[in-house]
Write a protein that holds these residues in place. Structure first.
Motif, PDB file in Angstrom:
ATOM      1  N   ARG A 173     120.821  -3.416  64.700  1.00  0.00           N
ATOM      2  CA  ARG A 173     121.052  -2.087  63.866  1.00  0.00           C
ATOM      3  C   ARG A 173     121.903  -2.684  63.112  1.00  0.00           C
ATOM      4  NH1 ARG A 173     121.093   3.141  69.047  1.00  0.00           N
ATOM      5  NH2 ARG A 173     122.757   0.831  69.253  1.00  0.00           N
ATOM      6  N   ASP A 174     122.686  -4.020  63.058  1.00  0.00           N
ATOM      7  CA  ASP A 174     123.878  -4.258  62.571  1.00  0.00           C
ATOM      8  C   ASP A 174     123.146  -4.927  61.499  1.00  0.00           C
ATOM      9  OD1 ASP A 174     126.515  -5.965  62.856  1.00  0.00           O
ATOM     10  OD2 ASP A 174     125.071  -7.084  60.944  1.00  0.00           O
ATOM     11  N   SER A 175     123.824  -3.688  60.168  1.00  0.00           N
ATOM     12  CA  SER A 175     123.440  -4.568  59.110  1.00  0.00           C
ATOM     13  C   SER A 175     123.325  -6.367  58.865  1.00  0.00           C
ATOM     14  CB  SER A 175     124.116  -4.041  57.994  1.00  0.00           C
ATOM     15  OG  SER A 175     125.922  -4.738  57.694  1.00  0.00           O
ATOM     16  N   THR A 176     123.843  -7.342  59.182  1.00  0.00           N
ATOM     17  CA  THR A 176     124.126  -8.763  58.938  1.00  0.00           C
ATOM     18  C   THR A 176     122.957  -9.314  59.620  1.00  0.00           C
ATOM     19  OG1 THR A 176     126.775  -8.269  58.522  1.00  0.00           O
ATOM     20  CG2 THR A 176     125.195 -10.518  59.320  1.00  0.00           C
ATOM     21  N   ILE A 177     122.803  -9.349  61.376  1.00  0.00           N
ATOM     22  CA  ILE A 177     121.699  -9.268  61.634  1.00  0.00           C
ATOM     23  C   ILE A 177     120.815  -8.527  60.997  1.00  0.00           C
ATOM     24  CG2 ILE A 177     121.600  -8.164  63.440  1.00  0.00           C
ATOM     25  CD1 ILE A 177     121.668 -12.152  62.970  1.00  0.00           C
ATOM     26  N   LYS A 178     120.293  -7.964  61.020  1.00  0.00           N
ATOM     27  CA  LYS A 178     118.764  -7.091  60.318  1.00  0.00           C
ATOM     28  C   LYS A 178     118.138  -7.310  59.285  1.00  0.00           C
ATOM     29  CE  LYS A 178     116.697  -2.833  59.521  1.00  0.00           C
ATOM     30  NZ  LYS A 178     116.320  -1.478  59.725  1.00  0.00           N
ATOM     31  N   LYS A 179     119.447  -7.748  58.021  1.00  0.00           N
ATOM     32  CA  LYS A 179     118.689  -9.093  56.485  1.00  0.00           C
ATOM     33  C   LYS A 179     119.187  -9.989  56.891  1.00  0.00           C
ATOM     34  CE  LYS A 179     120.937  -9.373  52.018  1.00  0.00           C
ATOM     35  NZ  LYS A 179     122.092  -9.522  51.121  1.00  0.00           N
ATOM     36  N   ALA A 180     119.260 -10.377  58.136  1.00  0.00           N
ATOM     37  CA  ALA A 180     118.933 -11.841  58.524  1.00  0.00           C
ATOM     38  C   ALA A 180     117.458 -12.395  58.439  1.00  0.00           C
ATOM     39  CB  ALA A 180     119.662 -12.692  58.773  1.00  0.00           C
ATOM     40  N   ILE A 181     116.854 -11.237  59.324  1.00  0.00           N
ATOM     41  CA  ILE A 181     115.824 -11.440  60.228  1.00  0.00           C
ATOM     42  C   ILE A 181     114.733 -10.753  59.182  1.00  0.00           C
ATOM     43  CG2 ILE A 181     114.063 -10.248  61.876  1.00  0.00           C
ATOM     44  CD1 ILE A 181     116.316  -9.843  63.816  1.00  0.00           C
ATOM     45  N   TRP A 182     115.160  -9.723  58.274  1.00  0.00           N
ATOM     46  CA  TRP A 182     114.508  -9.406  57.248  1.00  0.00           C
ATOM     47  C   TRP A 182     113.696 -10.587  55.825  1.00  0.00           C
ATOM     48  CZ3 TRP A 182     112.010  -4.940  56.870  1.00  0.00           C
ATOM     49  CH2 TRP A 182     111.174  -4.231  56.107  1.00  0.00           C
ATOM     50  N   GLU A 183     115.296 -10.841  55.508  1.00  0.00           N
ATOM     51  CA  GLU A 183     114.789 -12.340  54.559  1.00  0.00           C
ATOM     52  C   GLU A 183     113.734 -13.368  54.997  1.00  0.00           C
ATOM     53  OE1 GLU A 183     116.129 -13.074  51.026  1.00  0.00           O
ATOM     54  OE2 GLU A 183     116.668 -10.385  51.426  1.00  0.00           O
ATOM     55  N   LEU A 184     114.335 -13.594  56.568  1.00  0.00           N
ATOM     56  CA  LEU A 184     113.482 -14.374  56.824  1.00  0.00           C
ATOM     57  C   LEU A 184     111.968 -14.195  57.505  1.00  0.00           C
ATOM     58  CD1 LEU A 184     112.642 -17.302  59.264  1.00  0.00           C
ATOM     59  CD2 LEU A 184     113.442 -15.959  60.752  1.00  0.00           C
ATOM     60  N   LYS A 185     111.668 -13.105  57.023  1.00  0.00           N
ATOM     61  CA  LYS A 185     110.363 -12.576  58.229  1.00  0.00           C
ATOM     62  C   LYS A 185     109.420 -12.606  56.150  1.00  0.00           C
ATOM     63  CE  LYS A 185     108.782  -9.867  61.658  1.00  0.00           C
ATOM     64  NZ  LYS A 185     109.224  -9.107  62.377  1.00  0.00           N
ATOM     65  N   TYR A 186     109.989 -11.368  55.791  1.00  0.00           N
ATOM     66  CA  TYR A 186     109.486 -10.991  54.620  1.00  0.00           C
ATOM     67  C   TYR A 186     109.523 -11.308  52.579  1.00  0.00           C
ATOM     68  CZ  TYR A 186     108.336  -7.275  58.497  1.00  0.00           C
ATOM     69  OH  TYR A 186     108.162  -7.082  59.127  1.00  0.00           O
ATOM     70  N   HIS A 187     110.879 -12.575  52.903  1.00  0.00           N
ATOM     71  CA  HIS A 187     111.266 -13.331  51.740  1.00  0.00           C
ATOM     72  C   HIS A 187     111.515 -14.381  51.766  1.00  0.00           C
ATOM     73  CE1 HIS A 187     113.989  -9.198  50.547  1.00  0.00           C
ATOM     74  NE2 HIS A 187     112.108  -8.951  50.430  1.00  0.00           N
ATOM     75  N   HIS A 188     110.560 -15.221  52.385  1.00  0.00           N
ATOM     76  CA  HIS A 188     110.593 -16.511  52.662  1.00  0.00           C
ATOM     77  C   HIS A 188     111.579 -17.235  52.383  1.00  0.00           C
ATOM     78  CE1 HIS A 188     106.273 -15.509  51.070  1.00  0.00           C
ATOM     79  NE2 HIS A 188     106.976 -14.821  50.790  1.00  0.00           N
ATOM     80  N   LYS A 189     112.571 -16.954  52.985  1.00  0.00           N
ATOM     81  CA  LYS A 189     113.867 -17.903  53.749  1.00  0.00           C
ATOM     82  C   LYS A 189     113.552 -18.610  54.702  1.00  0.00           C
ATOM     83  CE  LYS A 189     115.417 -16.412  49.729  1.00  0.00           C
ATOM     84  NZ  LYS A 189     116.496 -15.057  49.483  1.00  0.00           N
ATOM     85  N   ARG A 190     113.054 -19.317  55.442  1.00  0.00           N
ATOM     86  CA  ARG A 190     112.547 -20.253  56.557  1.00  0.00           C
ATOM     87  C   ARG A 190     113.768 -20.557  57.422  1.00  0.00           C
ATOM     88  NH1 ARG A 190     107.551 -24.204  57.263  1.00  0.00           N
ATOM     89  NH2 ARG A 190     106.803 -22.976  55.675  1.00  0.00           N
ATOM     90  N   TYR A 191     115.130 -21.453  56.176  1.00  0.00           N
ATOM     91  CA  TYR A 191     115.576 -21.514  56.638  1.00  0.00           C
ATOM     92  C   TYR A 191     117.298 -20.681  57.676  1.00  0.00           C
ATOM     93  CZ  TYR A 191     118.191 -19.769  52.737  1.00  0.00           C
ATOM     94  OH  TYR A 191     118.779 -18.295  51.646  1.00  0.00           O
TER      95      TYR A 191
END
Length: 220
Positions: free
Chosen positions: A56-74
């Motif tokens: 539920r933490d906004s930073t960690i949720k955004k990091a996982i979302w970006e990794l999974k759905y926005h191709h931010k593999r790094y």
């Protein structure tokens, strides 16, 4: 090939400087100030699963979302490093079961259909960052041991616990049982909710001869 990748990364850093997902400061994917502010997971998980952060933490949720759905593999590398750093004491305890042999690290697999659509497995990206964080040779990454043979509905779309568990029942298989007999294994996932996915994989690994299996997740 590696030189080309390094040059590409260098040019991208110049054209699009890395900004922190939490505070937007430059030159850090997630800066140290934001890392210490991320909410630690407090909700209980399954006894054989350890999760670091609260999803539920906004930073960690955004990091996982970006990794999974926005191709931010790094981002997988950074999340893997954080997973290692926050669970380093637990890793020390797990090493005792391995009896001097490397701990096998198995990322939760995704279906071939999803791998083609996304281009990579986010749990594998995290697992690589996790394994590479150790200065000792204590891990052995194995991403070809467990296969997801059925393309299921994403767990995140299912709110009912019973249906979540039924959704992933029997969808995984062990490819090479000889490689895991008597071994200590860590399963890596990005997010765990009911623990069903990790537990389903742990079940078939133990049935195939694994000595000890524990799950690590970035968030819960």
């Amino acid at each position: 090939m590696l030189l080309i990748v390094n040059i590409k990364d260098f040019l991208l850093d110049i054209l699009f400087p890395t900004k922190c997902l939490g505070c937007q400061s430059k030159n850090a994917i997630i800066c140290d100030n934001c890392i210490v502010k991320i909410q630690i997971a407090e909700r209980e998980t399954d006894g054989n699963i350890l999760a670091v952060f609260d999803y539920r933490d906004s930073t960690i949720k955004k990091a996982i979302w970006e990794l999974k759905y926005h191709h931010k593999r790094y981002l997988g590398k950074k999340l893997g490093q954080l997973l290692y750093e926050f669970l380093i004491e637990d890793i020390s305890e797990i090493r005792a079961y391995a009896l001097g042999r490397p701990i096998l690290v198995i990322p939760v697999p995704i279906s071939k259909k999803k791998a083609l659509a996304r281009g990579y497995n986010q749990s594998l990206a995290i697992a690589k960052g996790f394994c590479n964080s150790s200065t000792e040779q204590i891990f052995e990454l194995k991403d070809k041991i467990v296969n997801k043979k059925v393309d299921t509905l994403p767990q995140a779309r299912i709110t009912n616990r019973k249906r979540r568990l039924e959704n992933i029942k029997g969808v995984f298989e062990v490819i090479n049982k000889n490689e895991i007999k008597g071994r200590t294994i860590i399963i890596i996932d990005d997010v765990t909710t009911t623990g069903g996915t990790i537990n389903e994989i742990a079940k078939i690994l133990k049935k195939s001869g694994a000595k000890k299996v524990i799950g690590f997740a970035v968030a819960h």
